[in-house]
Design a protein around this motif. Structure first.
Motif, mmCIF file in Angstrom:
data_model
loop_
_atom_site.group_PDB
_atom_site.id
_atom_site.type_symbol
_atom_site.label_atom_id
_atom_site.label_comp_id
_atom_site.label_asym_id
_atom_site.label_seq_id
_atom_site.Cartn_x
_atom_site.Cartn_y
_atom_site.Cartn_z
ATOM 1 N N CYS A 32 25.789 20.155 30.228
ATOM 2 C CA CYS A 32 25.048 20.732 29.106
ATOM 3 C C CYS A 32 23.869 21.526 29.656
ATOM 4 C CB CYS A 32 24.548 19.623 28.178
ATOM 5 S SG CYS A 32 23.386 20.203 26.911
ATOM 6 N N THR B 77 21.066 22.206 28.413
ATOM 7 C CA THR B 77 19.759 21.684 28.028
ATOM 8 C C THR B 77 19.447 20.341 28.677
ATOM 9 O OG1 THR B 77 19.754 22.859 25.908
ATOM 10 C CG2 THR B 77 18.324 20.935 26.082
ATOM 11 N N CYS C 105 28.302 20.349 19.311
ATOM 12 C CA CYS C 105 26.972 20.271 19.909
ATOM 13 C C CYS C 105 26.874 19.065 20.837
ATOM 14 C CB CYS C 105 25.893 20.156 18.829
ATOM 15 S SG CYS C 105 25.763 21.599 17.753
ATOM 16 N N CYS D 149 20.653 15.562 21.950
ATOM 17 C CA CYS D 149 20.220 16.827 22.541
ATOM 18 C C CYS D 149 20.419 17.989 21.570
ATOM 19 C CB CYS D 149 20.988 17.053 23.839
ATOM 20 S SG CYS D 149 20.863 18.705 24.541
ATOM 21 N N HIS E 156 22.371 20.749 21.800
ATOM 22 C CA HIS E 156 22.667 22.105 22.276
ATOM 23 C C HIS E 156 24.026 22.565 21.737
ATOM 24 C CE1 HIS E 156 22.040 25.439 25.178
ATOM 25 N NE2 HIS E 156 23.356 25.550 25.034
#
Length: 226
Positions: A149, A151, A178, A196, A198
């Protein structure tokens, strides 16, 4: 009454989809938490998801899910590859420590998955094959799969309760397409913690060359051979 009669929306199943992905979509479609969906399906064990959720299913979970899917749900787990690509012998639902021994002799993502952003832009279904390190290219979109990921810097769908594959945010409605990992630097725990988030469908993926595509197609044939 079928246990699936308790849901207002029923997503169409994908033959290659992982069971984790399908239950995520079922929960999101009905705006329910994962725990609420699992309770209605009688999947919970001691008020929690099974220790090896997504790796294999116990008899009760197989029967509950088969009632809706009308097919054997075990191929939607890593049991799909047991005896061919993987050796899951010794994995015991009643003994959380048995996962360690199994992962030592197998090349697999017990928790987590790679992904193709183009596939997720088209559908929220995550194929079970993405949980195998042997899968590194999407032959449909001619691109490399993403394994981190951008992020939280963790493998997608990898943040699970310690020593198990139980989802950490089971009390939340899943975020489809996501990142549902718990960011390591967010500094919030317990009820204050949040995924998270993202958006994976917006991640850029590198193109794969012809030789790499041919190799992945051959690996796919080997993994799916009966």
């Amino acid at each position: 009454m079928s246990r699936f009669d308790q849901f207002l929306a029923l997503p169409v199943t994908d033959a290659a989809e992982s069971i984790e992905s399908y239950v995520d979509r079922l929960a999101a479609a009905n705006r329910l938490s994962l725990n609420a969906v699992a309770e209605r399906l009688q999947l919970l064990r001691r008020q929690r998801f099974p220790a090896y959720w997504g790796l294999l299913l116990d008899t009760g979970a197989v029967e509950a899910l088969a009632a809706h899917l009308q097919v054997d749900p075990r191929p939607m787990t890593l049991e799909r590859y047991d005896g061919r690509v993987l050796d899951l012998r010794g994995l015991d639902h009643e003994h959380a420590g048995s996962l360690r021994a199994v992962t030592r002799r197998n090349w697999m993502f017990a928790a987590g998955s790679r992904f193709c952003p183009h596939c997720l832009a088209e559908s929220a279904a995550w194929p079970v094959a993405w949980k195998l390190p042997w899968s590194f290219v999407c032959v449909r979109h001619d691109c490399f799969l993403i394994d981190t990921c951008p992020t939280c810097r963790l493998r997608p769908r990898s943040h699970r309760a310690k020593g198990t594959t139980q989802p950490v945010f089971a009390s939340h409605v899943p975020l489809l397409r996501c990142c549902n990992n718990q960011p390591p630097s967010i500094g919030r725990n317990g009820r204050a913690s949040r995924p998270c988030g993202h958006p994976f469908s917006r991640v850029s993926a590198d193109d794969a060359g012809p030789e790499t595509l041919r190799l992945q197609r051959r690996l796919n044939e080997w993994m799916e051979a009966s």
